[in-house]
Structure formats: C-alpha cells, structure tokens
Design a protein around this motif. Structure first.
Motif, PDB file in Angstrom:
ATOM      1  N   GLN A 140      11.616   1.814   6.211  1.00 58.92           N
ATOM      2  CA  GLN A 140      12.275   3.020   6.699  1.00 58.92           C
ATOM      3  C   GLN A 140      12.635   4.006   5.580  1.00 58.92           C
ATOM      4  OE1 GLN A 140      12.488   3.386  10.033  1.00 58.92           O
ATOM      5  NE2 GLN A 140      11.484   1.373  10.158  1.00 58.92           N
ATOM      6  N   CYS A 141      12.711   3.498   4.350  1.00 56.83           N
ATOM      7  CA  CYS A 141      13.095   4.356   3.223  1.00 56.83           C
ATOM      8  C   CYS A 141      12.509   3.780   1.943  1.00 56.83           C
ATOM      9  CB  CYS A 141      14.625   4.452   3.135  1.00 56.83           C
ATOM     10  SG  CYS A 141      15.420   2.913   2.606  1.00 56.83           S
ATOM     11  N   PRO A 142      12.664   4.469   0.804  1.00 52.03           N
ATOM     12  CA  PRO A 142      12.071   3.983  -0.448  1.00 52.03           C
ATOM     13  C   PRO A 142      12.768   2.765  -1.052  1.00 52.03           C
ATOM     14  CG  PRO A 142      12.441   6.365  -0.520  1.00 52.03           C
ATOM     15  CD  PRO A 142      13.173   5.854   0.666  1.00 52.03           C
ATOM     16  N   SER A 143      13.874   2.321  -0.476  1.00 48.70           N
ATOM     17  CA  SER A 143      14.635   1.219  -1.054  1.00 48.70           C
ATOM     18  C   SER A 143      13.820  -0.082  -1.066  1.00 48.70           C
ATOM     19  CB  SER A 143      15.920   0.984  -0.259  1.00 48.70           C
ATOM     20  OG  SER A 143      16.734   2.132  -0.279  1.00 48.70           O
TER      21      SER A 143
ATOM     22  N   PRO B  49       0.796  -1.236   0.000  1.00 49.73           N
ATOM     23  CA  PRO B  49       0.000   0.000   0.000  1.00 49.73           C
ATOM     24  C   PRO B  49       0.824   1.280   0.000  1.00 49.73           C
ATOM     25  CG  PRO B  49      -0.875  -1.584   1.584  1.00 49.73           C
ATOM     26  CD  PRO B  49       0.443  -2.128   1.115  1.00 49.73           C
ATOM     27  N   SER B  50       1.944   1.317   0.709  1.00 49.19           N
ATOM     28  CA  SER B  50       2.703   2.566   0.849  1.00 49.19           C
ATOM     29  C   SER B  50       3.761   2.749  -0.228  1.00 49.19           C
ATOM     30  CB  SER B  50       3.386   2.590   2.224  1.00 49.19           C
ATOM     31  OG  SER B  50       4.254   1.471   2.368  1.00 49.19           O
ATOM     32  N   ALA B  51       3.846   1.815  -1.175  1.00 45.37           N
ATOM     33  CA  ALA B  51       4.892   1.897  -2.198  1.00 45.37           C
ATOM     34  C   ALA B  51       4.636   3.058  -3.148  1.00 45.37           C
ATOM     35  CB  ALA B  51       4.959   0.592  -2.977  1.00 45.37           C
ATOM     36  N   ARG B  52       5.715   3.657  -3.637  1.00 46.81           N
ATOM     37  CA  ARG B  52       5.599   4.769  -4.566  1.00 46.81           C
ATOM     38  C   ARG B  52       5.426   4.297  -6.010  1.00 46.81           C
ATOM     39  NH1 ARG B  52      10.171   9.077  -2.297  1.00 46.81           N
ATOM     40  NH2 ARG B  52       9.331   9.241  -0.159  1.00 46.81           N
ATOM     41  N   TYR B  53       5.429   3.000  -6.200  1.00 44.63           N
ATOM     42  CA  TYR B  53       5.279   2.420  -7.534  1.00 44.63           C
ATOM     43  C   TYR B  53       3.962   1.653  -7.615  1.00 44.63           C
ATOM     44  CZ  TYR B  53       7.715  -0.918  -4.504  1.00 44.63           C
ATOM     45  OH  TYR B  53       8.110  -1.687  -3.434  1.00 44.63           O
ATOM     46  N   LEU B  54       2.920   2.234  -7.053  1.00 44.87           N
ATOM     47  CA  LEU B  54       1.641   1.571  -6.886  1.00 44.87           C
ATOM     48  C   LEU B  54       1.095   1.010  -8.195  1.00 44.87           C
ATOM     49  CD1 LEU B  54      -1.305   2.817  -4.737  1.00 44.87           C
ATOM     50  CD2 LEU B  54      -1.724   2.271  -7.112  1.00 44.87           C
ATOM     51  N   GLN B  55       1.001   1.849  -9.251  1.00 43.07           N
ATOM     52  CA  GLN B  55       0.396   1.375 -10.497  1.00 43.07           C
ATOM     53  C   GLN B  55       1.290   0.385 -11.223  1.00 43.07           C
ATOM     54  OE1 GLN B  55      -0.995   4.978 -12.607  1.00 43.07           O
ATOM     55  NE2 GLN B  55      -3.054   4.217 -12.226  1.00 43.07           N
TER      56      GLN B  55
END
Length: 357
Positions: free
Chosen positions: A331-334, A263-269
């Motif tokens: 903790q980070c986008p990695s 859910p919190s990922a920046r690559y949702l689509q």
C-alpha cells in the motif's frame, strides 16, 4: 590519435584503444565477444584491484612488523603507536611495485574473451606477478595471444608447454584454454604450504584476485571462485541478468540465487546487489569462509561487486544475523527487514530462528 596515425589497420577491422591497452578488432559477426559499453566497469576494476594490492601489501608488512616488535618486548600501547607511525610513513605504492616479481598479485580473468581486460590489468595495475587469461573458446585465446603481441608484451608471455609447475609461479601473462569452473576447482591449494598432500599435488595454488564477468549470470561460477581465491583475496563479480535480479522473472532469480526480488520496489538495483551478496555469502559459509563487500555498484543493465573472502569460521556462525527477508508493504513504500537468525536467551553464544513481525 597517435596510435591511429601509426597503426596499419587491416580491412574489416577497427582499432580499439582503452586505457593503456589497444587491440585490432574484427568487424564481423560471431567474432570473439567485446563489449565497449562496459569500459566503465573495467576502469573501476583497475582502480579497485590497485587499491586492494596496497591493502594486501600493508596487511602483510604490518603483520611482519608486529611480530618483530613483539620479539623486542614492546608493550601493546607502544606497539600500536609504532605500527601506526610505520603505516603512515610507508609509501605502499612503492612497496607494491618493488615486490611484484616475488610476492605480487596473481589474477585470474576467468572469462577473458579477447583478453583486453587482462592486458589493461597488467599494464595499469602496479604489483602484479601473474595474470592468467582463460577462455574455453580457442579463437578467443588466439585473439588474446595476438593482442598480447600487439601491445608489445610478448616478452612476458609465459610458456605453459615445458614446465607447468614453473609456469604457475613465473612472472608474466599466462594463457589458458579451458572451462573456467574446472580451472578454478583445480586451483584450490592454499599458497605457501611447506608440504603438499597427494591431492594437493594434483592442484594449483589459489589466486589472489578472480574476475568473473560473464554474459548473463555469474551464479554457476561462484562456488568454484569462492574456493579458489586465497584467504584475504578478492572476487570481482559482474551479473548482467537484471531481468531475473530486477524482478521481471522472479522464478529464475530464485533458481539461480535462492532469493525472490520485489518487482515494484523502488530499491530495485540495491536489492539486486543484496541478492547477489547473500548468495555469495551463503556459498562461502559452506567452506568456513565469509565475504566482506568492499564496493557494490548497480549500473545500467548490470551489477558489479568487489568482495574480500576470508577463512573465518566464527564469522560464519553470525551469517544468519546478517541475512534476512524484506517485507514490502503493498500500500505504501514502507518495508521491514527481519534477519533469519537472532541470539537466543539474551546470550551471544547461542542462536535461534528470528520471528517475523
């Protein structure tokens, strides 16, 4: 504007013009579904199927040309040069148009509703031999029939009543009222077979292109679609259940697609697209088939993928090397991905489970 000026629109109806197609649509609730928001989806589909028709014609012609050159004793280097020259000198759009009635595309619009998409396909895509407009709602099929007449296409409407076998191979538009999965499961016979088994005699030929654009998830239709498209054919699939694919309901996503979104990922689509593609890939693998994504798009509230399906048992063996798990840092986008399988003992003919980091 020209259409508006010359068309008498009945009361409580509106004129819908999209691409080269038009229809008179009732302004009442609980009518046949039509979504004007997805015009871009349909525009894109026209383009992608048109390009596929050219690729398909090119593959067939080059395969035939290659056999011809080999019979003449051409060496591999000379053969490749001649095939390249043949490919570049041929206008594949003209080839597609010329061969439409004999070897053109057969397209199934499995969940057609008003039939507007199918009519656009027939009018805007060169090289179509037959479009099948299917919906399980008799009112939708009737509206599709009315729209065919409204677009002056009654002369290409195929009569299903007299000869079912002949109607399958005829040139034109065919209407079907029934369950989409049943229609596809009964259309699993590979085309161009010289002889049919008793079971195959009860079935229909596979389609070159199948379009699935349901209200919600396409998951219930994927198994049937994978089996009822020709080897080398294309599936066009839309899923609008972004609440599941996007992570709002991960438990629903897992039940439908066998994968959990983040859910919190920046690559949702992108993850939503990959979840759908892995589901299609694992489904195809059950039948010795693989998928090749041609275009995958995430737009607004839905995802849309165009994939080619091929009989490829060797490719199925490598499926575990292309599908894996995403490990996302909290903790980070990695993030890190690990495939489900890997080659064993430095050999490319044995496989073993991968190890997570």
């Amino acid at each position: 504007k020209d259409v508006d000026s010359c068309t008498a629109i009945p009361a409580n109806h509106e004129l819908v013009v999209e691409g080269q197609a038009k229809m008179i649509y009732p302004k009442v609730e609980n009518t046949v579904f039509y979504n004007p928001v997805q015009v871009q989806n349909r525009d894109l589909s026209v383009l992608m199927i048109s390009l596929y028709a050219e690729r398909r014609a090119k593959r067939k012609a080059i395969k035939s040309k290659k056999k011809e050159l080999r019979r003449l004793g051409e060496q591999d280097k000379s053969l490749d040069e001649q095939l390249d020259a043949f490919s570049k000198s041929t206008d594949w759009t003209d080839v597609v148009k010329r061969d439409a009635k004999t070897s053109g595309l057969t397209i199934l619009d499995a969940l057609a509703a008003s039939g507007l998409r199918s009519i656009r396909y027939w009018k805007e895509i060169p090289g179509i031999r037959q479009v099948v407009i299917n919906d399980m709602d008799s009112a939708a099929v009737q509206q599709a029939r009315d729209n065919i007449s409204f677009n002056d296409l009654s002369d290409v409407l195929i009569d299903n009543q007299n000869d079912h076998a002949a109607s399958e191979t005829s040139y034109g538009i065919r209407l079907s009222c029934g369950d989409a999965t049943h229609l596809m499961y009964m259309s699993r016979r590979p085309p161009n077979l010289f002889q049919h088994t008793d079971t195959q005699k009860l079935q229909r030929d596979q389609f070159d292109v199948i379009d699935l654009d349901p209200y919600g998830s396409a998951a219930p239709f994927i198994d049937a679609a994978i089996q009822s498209v020709t080897s080398g054919g294309m599936l066009c699939v839309t899923c609008t259940d972004m609440a599941a694919l996007g992570g709002s309901h991960p438990e629903t996503c897992y039940g439908r697609y066998g994968a959990m979104p983040i859910p919190s990922a920046r690559y949702l689509q992108e993850l939503a697209l990959r979840i759908l593609l892995q589901f299609m890939s694992t489904t195809a693998a059950r039948y010795g088939r693989t998928i090749k994504p041609i275009l995958s798009v995430g737009m607004a509230f839905y995802v849309r993928v165009f994939v080619e399906v091929n009989d490829d048992k060797a490719g199925v063996n490598n499926a575990s090397l292309n599908i894996g798990t995403v490990y996302q840092s909290t903790q980070c986008p990695s993030f890190h991905t690990v495939t489900h399988g890997q080659f064993g003992h430095n050999k490319k003919n044995t496989y073993q489970p991968s190890r997570a980091p």
